[in-house]
Motif scaffolding. Structure first.
Motif, short mmCIF file in Angstrom:
data_model
loop_
_atom_site.label_atom_id
_atom_site.label_comp_id
_atom_site.label_asym_id
_atom_site.label_seq_id
_atom_site.Cartn_x
_atom_site.Cartn_y
_atom_site.Cartn_z
N THR A 172 -1.96 -3.54 12.99
CA THR A 172 -1.90 -4.29 11.73
C THR A 172 -2.82 -3.69 10.69
O THR A 172 -2.43 -3.49 9.53
N VAL A 173 -4.05 -3.38 11.09
CA VAL A 173 -5.01 -2.79 10.16
C VAL A 173 -4.56 -1.41 9.70
O VAL A 173 -4.69 -1.05 8.52
N ASP A 174 -4.00 -0.63 10.62
CA ASP A 174 -3.52 0.69 10.26
C ASP A 174 -2.44 0.58 9.18
O ASP A 174 -2.44 1.34 8.21
N CYS A 175 -1.53 -0.38 9.33
CA CYS A 175 -0.49 -0.57 8.32
C CYS A 175 -1.07 -1.09 7.00
O CYS A 175 -0.62 -0.70 5.92
N LYS A 176 -2.05 -1.96 7.09
CA LYS A 176 -2.69 -2.43 5.86
C LYS A 176 -3.35 -1.28 5.11
O LYS A 176 -3.29 -1.21 3.88
N ASP A 177 -3.97 -0.38 5.85
CA ASP A 177 -4.56 0.80 5.21
C ASP A 177 -3.49 1.65 4.53
O ASP A 177 -3.69 2.15 3.41
#
Length: 313
Positions: free
Chosen positions: A253-258
């Protein structure tokens, strides 16, 4: 031996009513947006400031809000200190001093839309960030074999119901006790109400739809799908449990948010809506903040002057 002491300040127990003593003035929230303590009101930066190192987002609301966790804790603790002093003065019953819960930087993490930095995702997954002791006590993570619950620090814990009723009658309506009722001190005027409506307006903004579409497209490459009813989260999250599967999902999720610049874009939209409210209700909101600052300072002064009845650990 691992021992967790349960703190009973405003961040964990909202008022004495939960201990069976005095009724609350109403239901209060502890700043679910996770933003950090506000500077004094002397000019408001209309821009969002995204701090990846601390996982904090500073927003215009910070300048006028009156629901910072630690400030609420200080005001609530001053009320409890006065209550304990009043009980002693009027009945001769000496209770332990009320412990002010320590300031915890983890409570400032911006988390209303889920994890957005890797350190937070790797430690908390989708569970709202909290102290290690709270994670264990709330069973968000497994309790170790040597876990033992420590003393609560609750000065009212061993009172009988008769004593609770007696002390509430003696001291529960004293003006100084009521002065430190943080719920009553927090205005529910039109400006505050309008700030509370910002989250819904942000969710309905067309720019958010575009942002979620991009976020969802990235998640799908990871075998996940955005939950459009919970902005910033994929489907299938567990809001209570930290485990390997949830951490893996949070990292993706965080990777996609980045990749889609999720949090800065979202924060800019939030700041825009907050400033519209502040521009319209600035006089009300700034006066409210100044009055709150004065009350917080009174609470600090009371705590410092009365170590026999309220104590900072």
């Amino acid at each position: 031996m691992m021992v967790f002491r349960r703190y009973i300040g405003a961040g964990l127990v909202a008022c004495v009513a939960l201990l069976g003593l005095v009724a609350c003035g109403g239901d209060g929230e502890d700043g679910e947006d996770g933003s950090s303590a506000a500077p004094k009101v002397n000019g408001i930066d209309p821009n969002a400031e995204v701090d990846y190192d601390t996982a904090v987002v500073h927003l215009p609301e910070d300048y006028v809000k009156t629901w910072d966790d630690h400030e609420v804790e200080l005001v609530s603790s001053a009320a409890e200190g006065f209550f304990i002093k009043c009980v002693y003065d009027k009945s001769g019953t000496k209770l332990d001093p009320y412990p002010v819960a320590p300031e915890e930087p983890i409570r400032d993490v911006f988390f209303i839309y889920g994890p957005w930095t890797m350190p937070i995702a790797e430690k908390f997954a989708f569970v709202h960030p909290k102290t290690d002791g709270e994670l264990t006590f709330n069973e968000n993570v497994p309790k170790p074999d040597d876990y033992e619950e420590g003393p609560s620090g609750n000065p009212y814990e061993n009172l009988t119901q008769e004593q609770r009723d007696e002390f509430a009658e003696l001291c529960g309506s004293e003006p100084e006790y009521l002065k430190f009722n943080y719920v009553d001190a927090q205005s529910d005027g039109p400006g505050t109400v309008a700030l509370g409506e910002v989250q819904d307006k942000v969710a309905a903004d067309p720019r958010i739809t575009t942002l979620i579409d991009e976020f969802d497209a990235c998640l799908q490459t990871e075998g996940l799908k955005a939950d459009r009813s919970a902005l910033g989260y994929p489907k299938g999250v567990d809001f209570w449990t930290v485990n390997e599967d949830q951490i893996d999902m949070a990292i993706k999720t965080v990777d996609c948010k980045d990749q889609v610049d999720f949090t800065p874009r979202l924060a800019d939209i939030i700041a825009e809506y907050q400033m519209k409210v502040i521009d319209e209700y600035g006089t009300e909101l700034m006066a409210q903040r100044e009055a709150w600052d004065d009350l917080v300072q009174e609470a600090k002064d009371y705590i410092a002057a009365n170590p026999d009845y309220v104590i900072q650990e």
